[in-house]
Design an enzyme around this catalytic site. Sequence first.
Site, short mmCIF file in Angstrom:
data_model
loop_
_atom_site.label_atom_id
_atom_site.label_comp_id
_atom_site.label_asym_id
_atom_site.label_seq_id
_atom_site.Cartn_x
_atom_site.Cartn_y
_atom_site.Cartn_z
N ASP A 1 -12.76 4.16 59.41
CA ASP A 1 -14.00 3.60 59.99
C ASP A 1 -14.00 3.55 61.65
OD1 ASP A 1 -15.32 2.50 57.98
OD2 ASP A 1 -14.95 0.56 58.39
N ASP B 1 -11.33 -9.25 49.53
CA ASP B 1 -10.31 -9.58 48.06
C ASP B 1 -10.49 -10.68 47.41
OD1 ASP B 1 -9.16 -11.06 50.27
OD2 ASP B 1 -7.06 -9.92 49.96
#
Length: 693
Positions: free
Chosen positions: A134, A408
């Site tokens: 990223d 998550d």
Amino acid sequence: MENSVSLSDCHVKKKNLIINRFHFFIHGISLIALLHYRITTSSLTRAPHVLILISELILSSIWLLGQASYWRPVVTRTVYPERLPRDEKLPGIDVFVCTADPSKEPVLQVMNTVISALALDYPPDKLHVYLSDDGGSHVTFRAVKRAWIFSEMWVPFCRKYRVENPCPESYFSSGEEESAGFGCSEFLVDKYNIEVISDSNGDRKLPLLVYVAREKRPSRPHNFKAGAINVLLRISGMISNSPYILVLDCDFYCNDRSSARQAMCFHLDSNLSEKIAFVQFPQTFHNISDTDIYDGKLRYIWPKFEGLNGLRGPFLSGTCFYIKREALYGTRKFHDDVDLLRVKKYFGSSDEFIKSISRNYKPSYSNDKKFLDNSLQNELHLLASCSYDNDTKWGKEVGFRYFAVVEDYFTGLNLHCEGWTSVYYEPSRPCFLGASPISLGELLVQHTRWNVGLSQVALSRFSPMIYGTMRMSVFQSMCYAEIAYSPLYFLALYILALVPQLCLLQGIPLYPEISNPYLLVFLFVVLSSQARHLQDVFSTGHKIQAWSNEHRIWMMKSLTCYFYATLDVIMEKFGLKNNSFVPTNKVVDEEQAKRYRMGVYDFQAPAMFMVPLCTLYIVNVASFVVGIGKIILGGGNSNEMVVQACIPLFVAVLNFPLLEGMVSRKDKGRVSSFVSLISVLIAAVVLSFAFLV
């Protein structure tokens, strides 16, 4: 792909089950008696009594939610990799590794993770590794090229000698070959001259390695790690399209080459495979010291995962899990005759990507020539764009969910609500090893970020006790709720760190006097909870020092991380703050590392964390000294106040390292003079309040 022979089995830990349920009943009855005393006997017209009742209700409620994970602990899971289908019949696996900032995530560390994944014990034509960068760093891109060159020698070496630990840095620093019994001259020559290694049949075929840098723009939300994983999900769907995916943080390397085969024992087990969304391995850390002063092992989490094994399964835990692509796509809701426009509303405008979904998870491109095709490259650029998610179900019903920064936890919650199950598996040899924060500052920053995400879920329509109970069992919802509501500990801890202490100075009793039978109830609740904690600590092979460290760090996190996380989310709700994601700094400072190994706290944390901790410590020490002085000199009712004096005494003794950091230490890890001065001034104001009001 399913096998008629069972590939795994599990057993309930009956001894723990009996202990857990017995403790639930006796501790629960004592809590009811305590709350009965507080409601019927205490003067609830006075603010201190009301505040103490609020703190006790919060602690009792979170305790009650936590009992669901202890109700049916499954401790023993066994896998039988030798029963798996032959290599040519095994399904493909894609490995996703995510990195964002080379200044905080050292490139060497990232490359060790990538290389270790390439060396997994799995058919190379069915293993594919994807690295999401990223940061779009040229340093990372060049490092990937060098890692690939090294892998051409390293992977065959691991295959030839069946090396268990495929991480190069860890392998060469651990002396593993001696413990494994590799003593032959050929091995020693090959080890130090890896460039000559090749498989015995001359096959040097390696898994596919793909580097992806997202096209991010400041004006476009990129959704942090969840967005990066979803890009990899689309990119890999266009290339390898494997039915199973291993997700790794960039600092978690593979420590056992057999993890893929172990995970497949669950995913391909005919008794489990249809419903299983993911197999979660524990997060184990290679840099934990013997003292573990920051509770870096996260020891308290994994016994809960054993309990979740007895329900619908554990949470998704960020890294070290093998997940089913079908579960992330959510394709079970579609029928064969589904309208193409509806499919595009879910998955976006790419026709080629939609075709990959209907290929039953077979590779979309089988050779390098097709992979380099211009039309494919253009399609991949489209799929990697952050704007591709717009007006689709990506991040809402497809892929990893975007709603909270704990992508998550929130994704796992949604998968379980959709009817999927999961498995927690802890083999004797850790399959993955990562790095835990070794300074107090990094620990508190990391846990603040986690608890911001949990608070986002708790204070929303997705709150587990509302959203979850309508879609899954009450017990499973309670497990999710315990984690989501844990930031509320901050309110209970602030009350208990201030109200009894200030009332002690003014001689206002909040607890039963020594002659009152209800005092036994309070003592039993305290002793019962601590005995339960100690039993947990000892049963997982730890010493009493772990008990004190966990208590200390829990207090510190409650008074800082939990408070700031809740405040952040409330401000976000009112539009006063935007979401942010700060990666944990994984660069090792040698001085910090030395102090950590010695068991010495590093208090060079941001002032926003240290000032509340030091202020409350000073208030507790001062209130104990003054309060106990009054009792000794006869200025107070000793029968009523002596119990109350035990609270600041406990805080002062347990957090003695803070006093050392403020007073006696001279090293760089001490509490700064600025923090000490500000804390003294604020504590003086708080203590004055007790005498003036």
